[in-house]
Enzyme design. Structure first.
Site, PDB file in Angstrom:
ATOM      1  N   GLN A   1      -7.611  -0.614   3.195  1.00  0.00           N
ATOM      2  CA  GLN A   1      -6.157  -0.445   3.108  1.00  0.00           C
ATOM      3  C   GLN A   1      -5.716   0.629   4.095  1.00  0.00           C
ATOM      4  OE1 GLN A   1      -4.862  -0.353  -1.289  1.00  0.00           O
ATOM      5  NE2 GLN A   1      -7.059  -0.055  -1.322  1.00  0.00           N
ATOM      6  N   ASN A   2      -6.686   1.300   4.695  1.00  0.00           N
ATOM      7  CA  ASN A   2      -6.346   2.396   5.604  1.00  0.00           C
ATOM      8  C   ASN A   2      -5.871   1.854   6.944  1.00  0.00           C
ATOM      9  OD1 ASN A   2      -7.116   4.032   3.581  1.00  0.00           O
ATOM     10  ND2 ASN A   2      -9.121   4.547   4.442  1.00  0.00           N
ATOM     11  N   VAL A   3      -4.973   2.605   7.535  1.00  0.00           N
ATOM     12  CA  VAL A   3      -4.370   2.167   8.793  1.00  0.00           C
ATOM     13  C   VAL A   3      -4.863   3.048   9.940  1.00  0.00           C
ATOM     14  CG1 VAL A   3      -2.329   1.198   7.667  1.00  0.00           C
ATOM     15  CG2 VAL A   3      -2.319   3.609   8.300  1.00  0.00           C
ATOM     16  N   ASP A   4      -5.911   3.850   9.672  1.00  0.00           N
ATOM     17  CA  ASP A   4      -6.333   4.865  10.643  1.00  0.00           C
ATOM     18  C   ASP A   4      -7.411   4.391  11.620  1.00  0.00           C
ATOM     19  OD1 ASP A   4      -8.762   4.944   9.108  1.00  0.00           O
ATOM     20  OD2 ASP A   4      -7.893   6.451   7.777  1.00  0.00           O
TER      21      ASP A   4
ATOM     22  N   HIS B   1      -3.746  -3.553   5.946  1.00  0.00           N
ATOM     23  CA  HIS B   1      -2.393  -3.009   6.114  1.00  0.00           C
ATOM     24  C   HIS B   1      -2.079  -2.643   7.555  1.00  0.00           C
ATOM     25  CE1 HIS B   1      -2.430  -1.842   1.554  1.00  0.00           C
ATOM     26  NE2 HIS B   1      -2.312  -3.131   1.767  1.00  0.00           N
TER      27      HIS B   1
ATOM     28  N   CYS C   1      11.889  -2.069  22.227  1.00  0.00           N
ATOM     29  CA  CYS C   1      11.170  -3.241  22.734  1.00  0.00           C
ATOM     30  C   CYS C   1      11.994  -3.798  23.903  1.00  0.00           C
ATOM     31  CB  CYS C   1      11.096  -4.254  21.587  1.00  0.00           C
ATOM     32  SG  CYS C   1      10.485  -5.877  22.042  1.00  0.00           S
TER      33      CYS C   1
ATOM     34  N   SER D   1      -6.637   4.094  -5.386  1.00  0.00           N
ATOM     35  CA  SER D   1      -6.059   4.220  -6.726  1.00  0.00           C
ATOM     36  C   SER D   1      -5.917   2.857  -7.385  1.00  0.00           C
ATOM     37  CB  SER D   1      -4.696   4.918  -6.643  1.00  0.00           C
ATOM     38  OG  SER D   1      -3.873   4.232  -5.724  1.00  0.00           O
TER      39      SER D   1
HETATM   40  P1  NAD Z   1      -3.872   6.370  -2.837  1.00  0.00           P
HETATM   41  O1  NAD Z   1      -3.338   7.551  -2.079  1.00  0.00           O
HETATM   42  O2  NAD Z   1      -2.963   5.661  -3.779  1.00  0.00           O
HETATM   43  O3  NAD Z   1      -5.132   6.819  -3.695  1.00  0.00           O
HETATM   44  C1  NAD Z   1      -6.179   7.568  -3.137  1.00  0.00           C
HETATM   45  C2  NAD Z   1      -7.359   7.479  -4.079  1.00  0.00           C
HETATM   46  O4  NAD Z   1      -8.463   8.133  -3.462  1.00  0.00           O
HETATM   47  C3  NAD Z   1      -7.146   8.162  -5.443  1.00  0.00           C
HETATM   48  O5  NAD Z   1      -7.622   7.308  -6.458  1.00  0.00           O
HETATM   49  C4  NAD Z   1      -7.982   9.453  -5.344  1.00  0.00           C
HETATM   50  O6  NAD Z   1      -8.517   9.844  -6.596  1.00  0.00           O
HETATM   51  C5  NAD Z   1      -9.067   9.021  -4.396  1.00  0.00           C
HETATM   52  N1  NAD Z   1      -9.652  10.097  -3.582  1.00  0.00           N
HETATM   53  C6  NAD Z   1      -9.019  11.152  -3.018  1.00  0.00           C
HETATM   54  N2  NAD Z   1      -9.879  11.847  -2.265  1.00  0.00           N
HETATM   55  C7  NAD Z   1     -11.082  11.224  -2.366  1.00  0.00           C
HETATM   56  C8  NAD Z   1     -12.363  11.445  -1.787  1.00  0.00           C
HETATM   57  N3  NAD Z   1     -12.582  12.467  -0.957  1.00  0.00           N
HETATM   58  N4  NAD Z   1     -13.372  10.586  -2.098  1.00  0.00           N
HETATM   59  C9  NAD Z   1     -13.166   9.541  -2.943  1.00  0.00           C
HETATM   60  N5  NAD Z   1     -11.972   9.281  -3.508  1.00  0.00           N
HETATM   61  C10 NAD Z   1     -10.946  10.100  -3.223  1.00  0.00           C
HETATM   62  O7  NAD Z   1      -4.501   5.408  -1.737  1.00  0.00           O
HETATM   63  P2  NAD Z   1      -4.631   3.820  -1.667  1.00  0.00           P
HETATM   64  O8  NAD Z   1      -5.161   3.301  -2.942  1.00  0.00           O
HETATM   65  O9  NAD Z   1      -5.370   3.546  -0.399  1.00  0.00           O
HETATM   66  O10 NAD Z   1      -3.135   3.279  -1.517  1.00  0.00           O
HETATM   67  C11 NAD Z   1      -2.157   3.950  -0.726  1.00  0.00           C
HETATM   68  C12 NAD Z   1      -1.513   3.156   0.423  1.00  0.00           C
HETATM   69  O11 NAD Z   1      -1.171   4.076   1.454  1.00  0.00           O
HETATM   70  C13 NAD Z   1      -2.389   2.124   1.068  1.00  0.00           C
HETATM   71  O12 NAD Z   1      -1.624   0.976   1.167  1.00  0.00           O
HETATM   72  C14 NAD Z   1      -2.690   2.639   2.491  1.00  0.00           C
HETATM   73  O13 NAD Z   1      -2.414   1.638   3.453  1.00  0.00           O
HETATM   74  C15 NAD Z   1      -1.738   3.760   2.736  1.00  0.00           C
HETATM   75  N6  NAD Z   1      -2.389   4.985   3.298  1.00  0.00           N
HETATM   76  C16 NAD Z   1      -3.361   4.926   4.267  1.00  0.00           C
HETATM   77  C17 NAD Z   1      -3.958   6.087   4.751  1.00  0.00           C
HETATM   78  C18 NAD Z   1      -5.014   6.016   5.841  1.00  0.00           C
HETATM   79  O14 NAD Z   1      -4.959   5.125   6.669  1.00  0.00           O
HETATM   80  N7  NAD Z   1      -5.996   6.918   5.858  1.00  0.00           N
HETATM   81  C19 NAD Z   1      -3.587   7.323   4.242  1.00  0.00           C
HETATM   82  C20 NAD Z   1      -2.577   7.360   3.255  1.00  0.00           C
HETATM   83  C21 NAD Z   1      -1.994   6.181   2.790  1.00  0.00           C
END
Ligand code: NAD
Length: 251
Positions: free
Chosen positions: A100-103, A118, A147, A188
């Site tokens: 789900q990460n966009v990084d 995502h 654009c 989450s």
């Molecule tokens: P979320 O922020 O809802 O939940 C993060 C989860 O990770 C929590 O359950 C928390 O307890 C857990 N967590 C926190 N630190 C941790 C660690 N070090 N090790 C293991 N678990 C840990 O994130 P989500 O469920 O991915 O949903 C949020 C939405 O936001 C997604 O759709 C995503 O696309 C986007 N998002 C992406 C990024 C990214 O690309 N890195 C960052 C923030 C949000």
């Protein structure tokens, strides 16, 4: 429940599916969604910053929020958890990561089979036409850049209320339906349809392993729960799988 148990399931598996969320990248210094709404952005509502309506209402604010997140991503490095998943991929003919990460950190770490559910924050798309824009097409003198068609550029991510990129969900659903083990890391479990993937996997007979610092919406569906951080638990889990396999070959 223990790393030992999880390692046993993974050692016996032939096909593995991994779902990752923002917690996967937390130790690379990229804030989770909740944490990203602190500081300068603490007064902002997620629906304003991450929805097509919010962008239409205030494109400059939304673009600037994403620009600040892009900077964090560009400065970040894959952590030990990302690198452990690269090692894990090397052990299986069929291992797929759906993030789900966009990084883009799984790809930068070296994982080869990654579905970006995502999108990717480093990409831009045309708000009107939806097509992906190359950097050279953007008129960067504006905020947001425009654009060539005159519409705004927008970040190449999936916002609330939007469909996932073409084909990506189907590919993820097929992979989770055929896996023996589904590993769910740092999510989450509240954002759909990504949150349903482990549930579909369980319904098709997969064992579910959760790695998360806290309880999540996935916890009840998990066969094994490992409480801890992705960058700590994943490397020790991958080390244990090798030990379990060596022990079973020796006996
Ligand atoms: P979320 O922020 O809802 O939940 C993060 C989860 O990770 C929590 O359950 C928390 O307890 C857990 N967590 C926190 N630190 C941790 C660690 N070090 N090790 C293991 N678990 C840990 O994130 P989500 O469920 O991915 O949903 C949020 C939405 O936001 C997604 O759709 C995503 O696309 C986007 N998002 C992406 C990024 C990214 O690309 N890195 C960052 C923030 C949000």
């Amino acid at each position: 429940m223990s790393v030992e148990e999880a390692a046993g399931l993974l050692a016996a598996a032939r096909r593995v599916f991994v779902v990752t969320g923002a917690g996967m990248s937390a130790e690379s210094g990229i804030p989770t969604f909740r944490d990203a709404l602190t500081g300068l952005w603490s007064g902002c509502d997620p629906m304003t910053l991450a929805s097509p309506d919010g962008f239409e209402a205030n494109p400059e604010l939304v673009w600037r929020w994403y620009a600040s997140r892009r900077e964090r991503v560009l400065a970040a490095q894959p952590n030990a958890g990302h690198l452990a998943l690269v090692r894990l991929e090397g052990r299986y003919e069929d291992l797929m990561i759906a993030t789900q990460n966009v990084d883009g950190l799984h790809g930068r770490a070296g994982s080869r089979r990654v579905l970006e559910l995502h999108g990717n924050i480093l990409e831009s798309r045309c708000f009107r036409e939806g097509r992906r824009l190359e950097e050279r097409e953007l008129d960067a003198s504006r905020v947001p850049p425009s654009c060539p068609c005159g519409s705004h550029a927008r970040p190449g991510v999936v916002w609330f209320g939007e469909a996932l990129p073409d084909g990506v969900l189907g590919e993820a659903a097929a992979a989770v339906a055929r896996c023996d083990v589904c590993l769910v890391v740092g999510t989450s479990g509240v954002v759909q349809p990504a949150a349903s993937l482990p549930i579909w996997g369980r319904a098709a007979g997969a064992k579910i392993i959760e790695i998360n610092r806290e309880e999540s919406e996935i916890t009840l569906a998990a066969h094994v729960v490992l409480r801890g951080s992705a960058a700590t638990v994943l490397p020790s889990l991958v080390d244990r799988i090798a030990a379990v396999r060596n022990a079973s070959e020796a006996s």
